[in-house]
Design an enzyme around this catalytic site. Structure first.
Site, PDB file in Angstrom:
ATOM      1  N   ASP A   1      17.960   7.577  -4.029  1.00  0.00           N
ATOM      2  CA  ASP A   1      18.869   6.527  -4.506  1.00  0.00           C
ATOM      3  C   ASP A   1      18.152   5.182  -4.452  1.00  0.00           C
ATOM      4  O   ASP A   1      17.748   4.728  -3.373  1.00  0.00           O
ATOM      5  CB  ASP A   1      20.131   6.507  -3.646  1.00  0.00           C
ATOM      6  CG  ASP A   1      21.232   5.645  -4.264  1.00  0.00           C
ATOM      7  OD1 ASP A   1      20.952   5.005  -5.293  1.00  0.00           O
ATOM      8  OD2 ASP A   1      22.339   5.613  -3.715  1.00  0.00           O
TER       9      ASP A   1
ATOM     10  N   ASP B   1     -26.397 -26.050  36.559  1.00  0.00           N
ATOM     11  CA  ASP B   1     -26.776 -24.949  37.436  1.00  0.00           C
ATOM     12  C   ASP B   1     -27.883 -25.418  38.389  1.00  0.00           C
ATOM     13  O   ASP B   1     -28.214 -26.600  38.445  1.00  0.00           O
ATOM     14  CB  ASP B   1     -27.220 -23.741  36.599  1.00  0.00           C
ATOM     15  CG  ASP B   1     -28.322 -24.098  35.626  1.00  0.00           C
ATOM     16  OD1 ASP B   1     -28.970 -25.151  35.811  1.00  0.00           O
ATOM     17  OD2 ASP B   1     -28.535 -23.334  34.671  1.00  0.00           O
TER      18      ASP B   1
ATOM     19  N   ASP C   1     -26.925 -27.875  30.382  1.00  0.00           N
ATOM     20  CA  ASP C   1     -27.722 -26.677  30.614  1.00  0.00           C
ATOM     21  C   ASP C   1     -28.911 -26.721  29.663  1.00  0.00           C
ATOM     22  O   ASP C   1     -28.956 -27.547  28.740  1.00  0.00           O
ATOM     23  CB  ASP C   1     -26.887 -25.413  30.387  1.00  0.00           C
ATOM     24  CG  ASP C   1     -27.519 -24.212  31.074  1.00  0.00           C
ATOM     25  OD1 ASP C   1     -28.607 -24.360  31.637  1.00  0.00           O
ATOM     26  OD2 ASP C   1     -26.921 -23.119  31.021  1.00  0.00           O
TER      27      ASP C   1
END
EC number: 3.4.23.-
Length: 1104
Positions: free
Chosen positions: A414, A695, A630
């Site tokens: 349908d 660091d 760094d």
């Protein structure tokens, strides 16, 4: 006598008053010259005399004030005169108001005497017309504001013209001339409407007499012209040409087509369809007749459920409903693409005999409804009988074809419903009865069905049925068959109907369909999977032996922890608490927290870095105050003059990034760059650096940097050992910048030695892009002063360009092909690489071609590797290897302890002793970066054009003008200008001076790596090394520098400001000591001849 100040004040005020009078008189004259004053209108003499009397009175007062002002003595105050002038200004305003009133009275007299003539009037808004309507009088019509913007030259568009004209009349409150009750209107209104509708008609449209001045006759003429060309057959064919289905997804085109058909019927309906039903029902049947059978039921259901909108017409409401239904159903057909029909060249299949019209036999009423309405008498009855016979015969053929199918084995698809229902309970999985009295309604209110329960239907959606989808389905015993919603099926399983509704499926499965009585059916066993009998499995619950029962036992947490192999405490507690063990256990907890030293030692981990912890830290600092830094490197390269390290500094608050490339990472180099960056931030951005994170590399923990930070009051924060995540922002930015630079080098096909320019370009771009964390541009966020950024100021890295050659000769091209690199931080230009000259220059005189070409033809030829500068080792594999080396350096850049070949591995002890003895003498080439040994000569200048004379004339620029002071940069530029090469010059012939434009000579000069050159250049004695191949072999074996060759292998950046002093002791020494050291080296030194390293050269004196 009046003072000069008083005379000046009087003259200024007098001039201002005279100017105002003259401007007002000119204004009045222009008002008199308007079209309304030039009409034949009788103006009363009293009003004119009153105007002149007021004007003469004003002039008399002005003259009296001037005479009184002249009688004032020198001692009198001028304040009295100012007050009288103020009163005079008030009088001028009153006269102006009276002039305006007089003009309005004159216009009113004009309108009263000529009520039937259309006149133009002017006010502050603009030109307007006065007219009367049936409901109001003296309405104003402004042509500039009331514009009828529809124009047509086609008879087919007459209904649209009349419809827009009707809306225009209603909008501006004219009399509705389309109503049958209105027979006569105001002549002025009639003239305005005639002028408007004639402007809407084109010049080529001859439908009536152009001298017609009656709006009613014009409208009737338009209707008659349209009716004469659109008879009954024409309109029937127009409706039959349109077929609307779910593929008509262009809502604008669909609405335009249907509205045009509706307007065609509305303007001629009353004359041609007198015996037909009313217009509303007729148009509704006509529009429904254009719909496909699969779409018609959905439209009817929507019309039944949605209430009619009172604000619009019934036809507009119906058209909107059709369009909404098409839009809702069109997404289901994902494999359908809206294209023009290949047969009739239309979206709506407008040809009567179009082969692509799906299921033409499904619309018997839609093809003949117009004929039955238009036919009259016996013809109409005969047509109805013939259509009924055709319907009966068609039904018979359908019944014969339906006998093959069994309704119990079929499923209905349908397309107009959103609910799944079935009459077979055995198809449902997990069925449950419904306690509620639920009922479903169809199109009619009396066709309701009751729901007894609900479950799930499994849809086959694969070859092995492993990916089945379930649809909620209601059990309705009253229904005759199983109905599946096409919309729900497409939503859950993506199964759709094909264009001709012959197949249902998706990319995996396809099922054939059969249309029975206009309803789509599929076989049940191909679509639905029935539930199996053994789908429910009852689990066996384990039980203990009834004759055996364990006693309850207590256990401590420490004992349980040791028994379970030092596993987690919480897991042990939960396992005992939830009775997962056969015996009954009572866990005894110690009053203090349990502590297992063995677990703490064996399972020790790093500190966890929580997400966003660094962001919270950065918000506590103002922009530019907290930085993290760094170092990236080393970058592996076979070229000794390639910079190997990159220093990066990132602002934690604004994410502003600063990068720089270096040959080494010793303390002096890094400290000089950090000092330069901090000074740049404080000067250019007006920010104070207070904190720096890094660091524990030796380049950041040396005494020189610590002393500098203490002197500046900067807090230096160091990360823990091997805790790289603590400096994660710098680590992440290194990855971002290096990957950007690698991408730029890869797409531009440049060598790895250009990576420093790619890093500069990537850094500039990242600073001018919005950061996702801050939502701002880093450059604008860090700067205290407002900064403007232009996108078009960035040039594409590695693209081709043309720059202006300032050294070009006459009758020679003035442009040089070049390659775009990056912005020059020390000028307003860009850095360009010139392949033909192997140089990098800065220029702001450039032209960029259209670089948005097809990517398949870009960079197909490596122009940077010309035959002049390429060696036998240069090929595409080397290019890929250089980029790969840069990527590998990114992955392993933390490993800074790579083995470096020492000088002892290359030279003997005798040679090293000679190098050490030469190292104490300062070298003038310490400031030079690269692998070139700069050659000098003291040959006297001569008139012969041979090699020796050319060398002497070239080097005269170094030895002349000894009293001038030369800086390190000037000295280096002179050294660079003396670079010579004589490999291509015929020594026996003459040298043309035109070939010496770039200060380059062709001489076979052997190159020495920069590691050795720093010790050799400016040496006191010559290192006598005759075996050149032996040195080359030694260098190759240790992978240091590049292979010694006789060609030019270095690109000189004549604009590089990074040439800094590598020997700070030399830079800081006193001039007297420097001169003394150079005097020691001011004598000839014999280098090996051609074929060996070096040549005969002489070091010039250091000039004070």
């Amino acid at each position: 006598m009046a003072t000069p100040v008083r005379d000046e004040t009087r003259n200024v005020i007098d001039d201002n008053i005279s100017a105002r009078i003259q401007s007002k008189v000119k204004t009045n004259d222009t008002v008199r010259q308007t079209p309304s004053s030039l009409r034949k209108v009788s103006i009363k003499d009293e009003q004119v005399k009153q105007y002149q009397r007021n004007l003469n009175r004003f002039k008399t007062i002005l003259n009296g004030l001037k005479a009184e002002e002249e009688k004032l003595s020198e001692t009198d105050d001028i304040q009295m005169l100012a007050e009288k002038l103020l009163k005079l200004g008030e009088t001028i305003d009153k006269v102006e108001n009276r002039i305006v009133d007089l003009v309005e009275k004159i216009q009113l007299l004009e309108t009263n005497e000529n009520n039937n003539i259309l006149h133009e009037h002017i006010d502050a808004t603009g030109t307007y017309y006065l007219f009367d309507t049936l409901t109001s009088t003296n309405k104003r019509f402004y042509p500039k504001d009331c514009v009828f913007d529809y124009r047509t030259n086609n008879v087919e568009n007459i209904p649209i013209l009349l419809n827009n004209f009707k809306k225009f009349i209603k909008k501006y409150q004219f009399d509705d001339v389309f109503e049958n009750d209105i027979i006569e209107i105001d002549p002025r209104e009639n003239e305005i409407l005639c002028k408007i509708i004639k402007e809407g008609l084109g010049e080529s449209l001859d439908i009536m007499n152009t001298n017609t001045t009656d709006i009613f006759r014009i409208i009737d003429g338009l209707k008659n012209k349209y009716r004469s060309l659109h008879g009954r057959d024409v309109r029937i064919r127009a409706w039959e040409k349109v077929l609307v289905d779910t593929t008509c997804r262009n809502s604008a085109l669909l609405m335009n087509k249907l509205q045009k058909l509706v307007l065609m019927e509305k303007w001629i309906f009353s004359k041609c369809c007198q015996d037909c039903p009313n217009l509303k029902d007729y148009l509704q049947e006509a529009i429904m007749g254009t719909l496909h059978e699969s779409l018609r039921n959905s439209v009817k259901q929507r019309l039944y459920n949605i209430p009619h909108n009172v604000g619009i017409n019934h036809e507009e409401f119906l058209i909107n409903t059709v369009i909404e239904t098409v839009i809702d159903l069109s997404p289901i057909a994902d494999d359908q693409i809206e294209n023009s029909c290949m047969y009739c060249k239309s979206v709506f299949h407008c040809s009567i005999n179009c082969k692509k019209k799906p299921n033409r036999e499904l619309r018997p009423d839609s093809t003949n409804f117009s004929k039955t309405y238009y036919l009259q008498g016996a013809q109409r009855q005969q047509q109805l009988k013939s259509s009924a016979k055709e319907q009966k015969s068609w039904n018979k053929t359908q019944k014969k074809s339906n006998k093959v199918y069994n309704s119990k084995k079929l499923v209905i698809i349908d397309t107009g419903s959103g609910v799944n229902i079935t009459n077979d309970k055995t198809l449902l999985h997990n069925y449950e009865d419904s306690n509620r009295s639920t009922r479903f309604f169809g199109i009619g209110k009396n066709s309701s069905v009751s729901v007894k329960g609900y479950g799930y239907i499994k849809i086959k959606n694969g070859h092995n049925n492993t990916d089945n989808k379930c649809l909620l389905t209601y059990y309705v015993p009253e229904e005759e068959s199983t109905i599946i919603s096409c919309y729900d099926l497409a939503k859950k399983t993506k199964m759709v109907l094909s264009r001709k509704y012959t197949r249902l499926g998706n990319k995996i499965i396809k099922i054939k369909t059969k249309i029975v009585n206009g309803v789509i059916h599929v076989k049940m066993n191909e679509l639905i999977e029935r539930p199996s009998d053994d789908s429910k499995i009852n689990a066996i619950k384990p039980t203990s032996s009834p004759g055996f029962k364990l006693n309850k036992r207590s256990i401590t947490l420490e004992d349980a922890h040791k028994r379970m192999g030092h596993t987690g405490i919480q897991q042990i507690e939960n396992s005992i608490k939830h009775n997962h063990y056969e015996e009954s256990l009572d866990l005894i907890k110690e009053p203090n927290e349990f502590w297992c030293q063995t677990c703490k030692i064996s399972k020790a981990t790093k500190r966890n870095h929580y997400t966003g912890s660094m962001n919270n830290h950065s918000t506590d600092h103002e922009p530019g105050s907290s930085w993290c830094m760094d170092i990236f490197g080393p970058v592996s390269s076979s070229n000794a003059d390639t910079k190997r390290y990159m220093l990066i500094m990132v602002d934690n608050n604004t994410r502003y990034c600063m990068t720089s490339t270096h040959f080494n990472k010793n303390a002096e180099t890094i400290l000089a760059q950090i000092r330069k960056n901090i000074q740049y931030v404080e000067t250019q951005f007006d920010r104070k650096v207070r904190e720096i994170n890094s660091d524990r590399g030796t380049e950041f923990t040396n005494d020189q940097i610590e002393e500098y930070f203490i002197s500046k009051g900067i807090h230096h924060i160091l990360t823990s050992t091997q805790d790289h995540a603590a400096n994660g922002r710098a680590e992440r930015y290194i990855r971002t910048i290096v990957t950007d630079a690698t991408t730029l080098l890869r797409q531009s096909n440049l060598r790895v030695k250009f990576w420093e320019y790619a890093v500069t370009s990537a850094t500039n771009i990242r600073n001018c892009l919005e950061h996702k964390s801050t939502g701002k541009l880093p450059l604008k966020a860090i700067s205290r002063q407002p900064v403007t950024v232009r996108l078009m100021s960035f040039l594409p890295f590695g693209e081709k360009g043309i720059i202006w050659n300032h050294n070009h000769k006459k009758l020679k091209p003035s442009g040089l092909p070049s390659i775009i690199l990056c912005k020059d931080p020390n000028s307003y230009g860009y850095k360009f690489f010139i392949p033909s000259k192997n140089k990098i220059v800065t220029s702001d005189n450039y032209t960029i071609p259209n670089y948005t070409m097809d990517g398949r033809v870009r960079n197909t030829q490596n122009i940077y590797k010309s035959h002049q500068f390429s060696s036998h080792n240069d090929n595409e594999e080397d290019q890929i290897e250089t980029v790969t080396n840069l990527c590998e350096a990114l992955e392993n850049y933390e490993d800074d302890n790579k083995p470096i070949t020492r000088l002892e591995d290359l030279f003997t002890e005798e040679e090293l002793s000679q190098i050490d003895s030469n190292a104490k003498y300062p070298s003038p080439s310490n400031n030079l970066e690269g692998d070139l040994d700069y050659v000098f000569s003291d040959v006297e200048e001569s008139g012969d054009y041979d090699v020796e004379s050319e060398l002497s004339t070239t080097n005269t620029s170094i030895s002349t003008d000894k009293n001038k002071i030369l800086s390190n940069k000037d000295f280096n530029s002179e050294l660079a200008s003396t670079e010579i090469s004589i490999s291509e010059i015929d020594k026996k012939g003459l040298i043309n001076t035109s070939h010496i434009d770039e200060d380059k000579y062709d001489e076979k000069v052997h190159r020495i790596p920069s590691i050795i050159q720093e010790k050799l250049v400016g040496s006191k004695n010559t290192i006598k090394i005759n075996d050149e191949n032996r040195i080359s072999d030694r260098i190759r074996s240790k992978n240091i520098g590049s292979i010694l060759n006789t060609g030019l292998s270095r690109c000189v950046d004549i604009t590089d400001e990074s040439i800094t002093n590598k020997d700070e002791s030399m830079h800081n020494a006193k001039p007297e000591l420097i001169q003394e050291q150079f005097n020691k080296t001011n004598h000839e030194t014999s280098f090996p001849k051609e074929g060996s390293i070096g040549t005969k050269c002489k070091i010039p004196k250091y000039r004070q």
